[in-house]
Design a protein around this motif. Structure first.
Motif, short mmCIF file in Angstrom:
data_model
loop_
_atom_site.label_atom_id
_atom_site.label_comp_id
_atom_site.label_asym_id
_atom_site.label_seq_id
_atom_site.Cartn_x
_atom_site.Cartn_y
_atom_site.Cartn_z
N ASP A 100 8.82 -5.78 -7.18
CA ASP A 100 8.21 -4.85 -6.22
C ASP A 100 9.28 -4.22 -5.34
OD1 ASP A 100 5.60 -5.35 -7.11
OD2 ASP A 100 5.36 -7.04 -5.74
N LYS A 101 10.15 -5.04 -4.77
CA LYS A 101 11.16 -4.50 -3.86
C LYS A 101 12.13 -3.58 -4.58
CE LYS A 101 12.18 -8.53 -1.93
NZ LYS A 101 12.84 -9.52 -1.04
N ARG A 102 12.49 -3.93 -5.80
CA ARG A 102 13.41 -3.07 -6.56
C ARG A 102 12.83 -1.68 -6.79
NH1 ARG A 102 15.16 -7.79 -9.36
NH2 ARG A 102 13.45 -7.60 -10.87
N HIS A 103 11.52 -1.62 -6.98
CA HIS A 103 10.90 -0.33 -7.25
C HIS A 103 10.58 0.43 -5.96
CE1 HIS A 103 10.51 -2.08 -11.25
NE2 HIS A 103 10.25 -0.88 -11.71
N TRP A 104 10.02 -0.25 -4.97
CA TRP A 104 9.70 0.45 -3.73
C TRP A 104 10.95 1.00 -3.06
CZ3 TRP A 104 5.08 1.87 -3.98
CH2 TRP A 104 3.99 1.03 -4.24
N THR A 105 12.04 0.28 -3.11
CA THR A 105 13.25 0.74 -2.43
C THR A 105 13.88 1.95 -3.11
OG1 THR A 105 14.53 -0.96 -3.62
CG2 THR A 105 13.84 -1.47 -1.37
N LYS A 106 13.40 2.35 -4.26
CA LYS A 106 13.88 3.58 -4.88
C LYS A 106 13.30 4.82 -4.19
CE LYS A 106 15.45 2.33 -9.46
NZ LYS A 106 16.73 3.00 -9.25
N PHE A 107 12.30 4.63 -3.34
CA PHE A 107 11.74 5.73 -2.56
C PHE A 107 12.41 5.74 -1.19
CE2 PHE A 107 8.08 4.21 -5.20
CZ PHE A 107 8.02 5.30 -6.06
N PRO A 108 13.13 6.80 -0.83
CA PRO A 108 13.77 6.86 0.50
C PRO A 108 12.77 6.66 1.64
CG PRO A 108 14.64 8.60 -0.90
CD PRO A 108 13.50 7.97 -1.66
N SER A 109 11.55 7.11 1.47
CA SER A 109 10.55 7.00 2.53
C SER A 109 10.10 5.57 2.76
CB SER A 109 9.34 7.87 2.20
OG SER A 109 8.86 7.58 0.91
N PHE A 110 10.45 4.65 1.87
CA PHE A 110 10.10 3.24 2.05
C PHE A 110 11.10 2.51 2.93
CE2 PHE A 110 10.53 -1.21 0.63
CZ PHE A 110 9.25 -1.68 0.87
N SER A 111 12.30 3.05 3.07
CA SER A 111 13.39 2.35 3.77
C SER A 111 13.01 1.84 5.16
CB SER A 111 14.62 3.25 3.86
OG SER A 111 15.11 3.54 2.57
N PRO A 112 12.33 2.64 6.00
CA PRO A 112 11.98 2.13 7.33
C PRO A 112 11.00 0.98 7.31
CG PRO A 112 11.82 4.54 7.23
CD PRO A 112 11.94 4.06 5.82
N LEU A 113 10.34 0.75 6.19
CA LEU A 113 9.31 -0.29 6.10
C LEU A 113 9.84 -1.60 5.54
CD1 LEU A 113 6.53 1.93 4.44
CD2 LEU A 113 7.08 1.75 6.88
N LEU A 114 11.02 -1.57 4.94
CA LEU A 114 11.51 -2.71 4.17
C LEU A 114 11.59 -3.99 4.97
CD1 LEU A 114 12.70 -4.00 1.64
CD2 LEU A 114 14.94 -3.09 2.31
N ASN A 115 12.15 -3.94 6.17
CA ASN A 115 12.33 -5.18 6.94
C ASN A 115 11.01 -5.88 7.20
OD1 ASN A 115 15.09 -4.83 7.03
ND2 ASN A 115 15.10 -3.88 9.06
N GLN A 116 9.98 -5.11 7.58
CA GLN A 116 8.70 -5.73 7.87
C GLN A 116 8.02 -6.22 6.60
OE1 GLN A 116 7.98 -6.23 11.05
NE2 GLN A 116 6.33 -7.58 10.32
N VAL A 117 8.21 -5.52 5.51
CA VAL A 117 7.64 -5.96 4.23
C VAL A 117 8.25 -7.30 3.82
CG1 VAL A 117 7.53 -5.46 1.76
CG2 VAL A 117 7.03 -3.66 3.42
N GLU A 118 9.53 -7.48 4.07
CA GLU A 118 10.18 -8.74 3.73
C GLU A 118 9.67 -9.88 4.60
OE1 GLU A 118 14.50 -7.51 1.90
OE2 GLU A 118 14.33 -7.65 4.08
N VAL A 119 9.19 -9.57 5.80
CA VAL A 119 8.68 -10.60 6.71
C VAL A 119 7.29 -11.06 6.30
CG1 VAL A 119 7.93 -11.06 9.07
CG2 VAL A 119 10.08 -9.86 8.66
N ASP A 120 6.38 -10.11 6.11
CA ASP A 120 4.97 -10.49 5.87
C ASP A 120 4.29 -9.63 4.83
OD1 ASP A 120 4.68 -8.13 7.19
OD2 ASP A 120 3.44 -8.89 8.82
N GLY A 121 5.07 -9.00 3.96
CA GLY A 121 4.47 -8.13 2.96
C GLY A 121 4.01 -6.81 3.52
N GLY A 122 4.35 -6.55 4.78
CA GLY A 122 3.94 -5.31 5.43
C GLY A 122 2.55 -5.37 6.04
N LYS A 123 1.97 -6.58 6.13
CA LYS A 123 0.60 -6.70 6.63
C LYS A 123 0.44 -6.23 8.07
CE LYS A 123 -0.68 -10.54 3.57
NZ LYS A 123 -1.09 -11.95 3.49
N SER A 124 1.50 -6.30 8.85
CA SER A 124 1.41 -5.89 10.26
C SER A 124 1.77 -4.42 10.48
CB SER A 124 2.34 -6.76 11.11
OG SER A 124 3.69 -6.59 10.70
#
Length: 215
Positions: A112-136
């Motif tokens: 999932d992370k390998r594919h989502w991070t290919k989108f530049p617009s995902f970059s600001p979300l990555l840290n929170q996704v790694e914490v809780d899957g982005g639930k917050s």
């Protein structure tokens, strides 16, 4: 020719406590009947190839994070027909119904992370996704909508057509112009097959779809 629009990675709000309103922004370009046209790159080590692809949205339910549609692949070399049509169902990542972690279809969290991070617009979300899957995350005002599209069956050909629909697409949709970028994931296919689509104005552009009866 389809044009890949540069993605603006500046979100209006991407972190903090989820306010409860996690539905993605209403977008007229992501609605029933909307059509898209572009290409899917199916390059491998042996050759580079791009298929023409048309997509039409047949159903959309933002409240439940669901959409569905048809996909046409044109002039696929190994197919017996000039157009191969599939029906797909989509999951909208809204942190309420679906998160950035797939949890099925042979996709691990690392996939999932390998594919989502290919989108530049995902970059600001990555840290929170790694914490809780982005639930917050509150994605209600985010200018991009992230989705997964899973083809369910062939509409006009049999399963022996030489193509596979075992995988699924990671998709990023731009609310500003309706452009779509995606990457196909299937452990048994060449990696990172790129999907690039733009919204089409049928009638004025001369672009049209065939009609299919979906069972």
């Amino acid at each position: 020719m389809p044009v890949r629009v540069a993605e603006n990675s500046a979100p209006s709000q991407v972190s903090g406590t989820n306010s409860g309103n996690t539905s993605p922004p209403a977008c007229t370009l992501l609605s029933v009947g909307q059509a898209f046209s572009g290409t899917q790159n199916v390059s491998s080590l042996q050759k580079e190839e791009a298929w023409r692809v048309n997509v039409r949205i047949q159903g959309c339910d933002l409240e439940h994070g669901y959409l569905c549609g048809t996909m046409e692949a044109l002039n696929v070399p190994m197919a017996d027909t000039p157009i191969v049509v599939t029906f797909w169902e989509g999951e909208i990542v809204d942190t309420k119904n679906y998160t950035f972690y797939t949890g099925k279809w042979e996709a691990s969290s690392e996939d999932d992370k390998r594919h989502w991070t290919k989108f530049p617009s995902f970059s600001p979300l990555l840290n929170q996704v790694e914490v809780d899957g982005g639930k917050s995350l509150d994605l209600s005002n985010y200018p991009y909508i992230f989705m997964r599209w899973k083809e369910q069956y062939f509409v006009n050909v049999g399963t022996d057509c030489g193509l596979t629909i075992a995988g699924f697409y990671y998709v990023c949709f731009s609310c500003s112009d309706g452009s779509i970028n995606g990457f196909y994931y299937d452990p048994n296919s060449s990696p990172f097959q790129k999907l690039e689509l733009i919204s089409t104005n049928e009638g004025r552009s001369g672009f049209s779809f065939s009609s299919y009866e979906l069972q």
